[in-house]
Structures are given as C-alpha cells and as structure tokens.
Design a protein around this motif. Sequence first.
Motif, PDB file in Angstrom:
ATOM      1  N   UNK A  29      45.582  32.175  40.702  1.00  0.00           N
ATOM      2  CA  UNK A  29      46.552  33.230  41.012  1.00  0.00           C
ATOM      3  C   UNK A  29      47.862  32.986  40.283  1.00  0.00           C
ATOM      4  N   UNK A  30      48.308  31.745  40.251  1.00  0.00           N
ATOM      5  CA  UNK A  30      49.547  31.435  39.543  1.00  0.00           C
ATOM      6  C   UNK A  30      49.410  31.701  38.049  1.00  0.00           C
ATOM      7  N   UNK A  31      48.246  31.374  37.498  1.00  0.00           N
ATOM      8  CA  UNK A  31      48.011  31.571  36.062  1.00  0.00           C
ATOM      9  C   UNK A  31      47.929  33.050  35.694  1.00  0.00           C
ATOM     10  N   UNK A 286      38.498  41.208  48.431  1.00  0.00           N
ATOM     11  CA  UNK A 286      39.652  41.748  49.147  1.00  0.00           C
ATOM     12  C   UNK A 286      40.573  40.667  49.693  1.00  0.00           C
ATOM     13  N   UNK A 287      40.110  39.441  49.807  1.00  0.00           N
ATOM     14  CA  UNK A 287      40.991  38.314  50.071  1.00  0.00           C
ATOM     15  C   UNK A 287      41.340  38.033  51.514  1.00  0.00           C
ATOM     16  N   UNK A 288      41.283  39.016  52.387  1.00  0.00           N
ATOM     17  CA  UNK A 288      41.646  38.798  53.780  1.00  0.00           C
ATOM     18  C   UNK A 288      42.447  39.961  54.300  1.00  0.00           C
ATOM     19  N   UNK A 314      46.195  35.774  47.578  1.00  0.00           N
ATOM     20  CA  UNK A 314      47.518  35.645  46.965  1.00  0.00           C
ATOM     21  C   UNK A 314      47.920  36.971  46.323  1.00  0.00           C
ATOM     22  N   UNK A 315      46.954  37.626  45.680  1.00  0.00           N
ATOM     23  CA  UNK A 315      47.244  38.944  45.094  1.00  0.00           C
ATOM     24  C   UNK A 315      47.705  39.931  46.162  1.00  0.00           C
ATOM     25  N   UNK A 316      47.024  39.923  47.313  1.00  0.00           N
ATOM     26  CA  UNK A 316      47.383  40.809  48.414  1.00  0.00           C
ATOM     27  C   UNK A 316      48.792  40.518  48.918  1.00  0.00           C
ATOM     28  N   UNK A 317      49.111  39.234  49.066  1.00  0.00           N
ATOM     29  CA  UNK A 317      50.450  38.856  49.510  1.00  0.00           C
ATOM     30  C   UNK A 317      51.500  39.276  48.489  1.00  0.00           C
ATOM     31  N   UNK A 318      51.196  39.068  47.223  1.00  0.00           N
ATOM     32  CA  UNK A 318      52.136  39.426  46.163  1.00  0.00           C
ATOM     33  C   UNK A 318      52.390  40.936  46.151  1.00  0.00           C
TER      34      UNK A 318
END
Length: 337
Positions: A29-31, A286-288, A314-318
């Motif tokens: 996710x960071x990358x 979907x990540x959660x 992490x994408x969802x949070x972002x």
Amino acid sequence: MALNRARIAVDAMGGDYAPDEIVAGALQAQDELGAEVLLVGDPAAIEASLQRHDRSSDEVQIIASEGAVEMHEEALTGIKRKPNASINVAMNLVKQGEADGVVSAGHSGASMASALLRLGRLAGIDRPAIGAVFPTMNPNKSVLLLDVGAIVDCRPKFLEQFALLGTVYSQYVLGRDEPRVGLLNIGEEACKGNELALRTYELLQNNPRIPFVGNAEGRDVLSGDFDVIVCDGFVGNVLLKFAEAVGNILLQLCQDELLQGLDERDLDHVMPNLKRLKQRIDYVEHGGGLLLGVAGVCVIGHGSSHAMTIFNAVRLAKEAVDNRVIERIQEKHLVEQ
C-alpha cells in the motif's frame, strides 16, 4: 500533518497471519497508493518480517507496542488490561494527530471498543456502524451495507443514524450525488416487517436529510437499485458472511467447470475475464469495513486477512481520509445536536 499524503497506522499484530501478511500488505500500500504507513507492534517481530520480505526497516516507520488483544479475550476487558496493546497504540496515534486513520485485522470488538474510548463518537451518534461495500449487478456501482456487526441489538434511531452516515459516505467516497437509501426488510411494502422495521421505516420516510426510497428485500441487496442499505448488525453480519461464502463458491465453480478441457490458447482468453470476476466478487478486494460514527477513520479487516486484503484496507482508509468523510459528516450537520 501532511495534507496530500494520508498517514495510516496499521495494527501489525492483529489477524490470523500477523505480522507477515500484515506487513506485506502495508508495504504494498505504501509503495502503490502513496500512503505513509506506520506499522504498530512488536519491533523485533516487525523487523524480522521485513527481512523475510527482503525489505529494510528504513523503508517504513515502526511504532512500538506491547502485545495484542487476543481473539478469545472479551473486548473491553482486553483493551483495558492492555493499554499498550497494538490496537490501543494505533488509536492513540490518531487521537494525538500523528496518524489520519487506523487499519486492523485483529479482534473486531476490541478495535471498536478502542475507537470509542480513545476517539469518541461523533456528535449526535449513539452507536457506530461498520459499513461494508458490496458489488452489484451494475459493474460500475457498489452498495454500502451497514451495520455488518458493530451493534447487534438496534433501536430505530440507531438505524436512522446509520442511514445518515451511509448517505455521506455514498456521496463523497462512492460518488453518488443522490444516493438511494433502503431499509433491509422481508417485503417491499411499508407495512411489512417486525416492530424495529416498522418504526425505522417511519423515521427514514420523515427525515428530509435521508434520500430514502423504501424497503429492500434480500434479493435487492446486489441488484444495483440501492446505494445504501441499513440493517441491524446481527442481520448484516450474517448477510456479509453468507455473501463471502457465495463469492468463494462461485469462484471455485468457475475454476472447476469453465476451465475444463481448455487448451493454453483458450486459457489466455478466459483468464482475464475470470480475474475481473474475482475483483468484483471476492471480499479480499474490498479490504474490510469502515467504522462509521466515531471521530476518526478506522477500518476493521477480516481476521483471516492476507496481504492483498490489508492493501485494500489501507486503500479504503486512505479514500476516507482523502475525501474528508469525518469532516463532511460534521460540516453537513447530518445528525441532530
């Protein structure tokens, strides 16, 4: 705090496959997403995991914590007995303004309890809800279902608040200018359902801030006719896990039946379609769920999360941070003070 780069605290010790899968997903996710990830947990365990992935501790910030709330522990007791547990330390980072959001695949009850105790509820919200995004028959449209497990015994006003929270999320994250909100029920008619459904229907119908269009039956959830569907956490959690199982079965059936007898050239044509199908129906994509109603961004992932699930969490949070979901709920005064 950085304006253009969301800082996401990831509970590296939460989940069945922690820390290796958590670390791998967070690094990806960071990358790829441009988010700054803070790995919260046992530094020695995280550094060992980084080495197994041929990565350096210089590439990511590690925040030390002590232990984790185990799945067998009662949520509230666990977070109080372990003030320095990874989920508590991650929540404190948001409270102190050192992170913009939290991702955890650990004890979901502990995540919710820690968020409530450390971040608090938004003004006018009695209970938070976990929102899960489902695919629909429309490839360009998703539906937000809430609650999927935070509150199993609901009052009508809780569901009304869920609808308000879902409306904002649908508008600013899912891109629906005029979201269609439905109430999960056993029939379309306003007279159908138990006492909770009947009283909630009246509240939703009479609230001008909710674009309520009526009851949604089980067959309507994935139809694409609704953008937001509200229900209590008991029903929502059963529906969520059933949908995950159906998705897994469908993917397995496609692999077992559609790929039989195909040569290499045929596979080259079929596999891209199967990959797109997986992206649409696999819960990993979907990540959660986003815990809506607390004063901070918190994504609660599956306990069985692998790296790709964490990446998407992490994408969802972002997305929630970038779209200022918490601020928009407060700015629009969608809840009664």
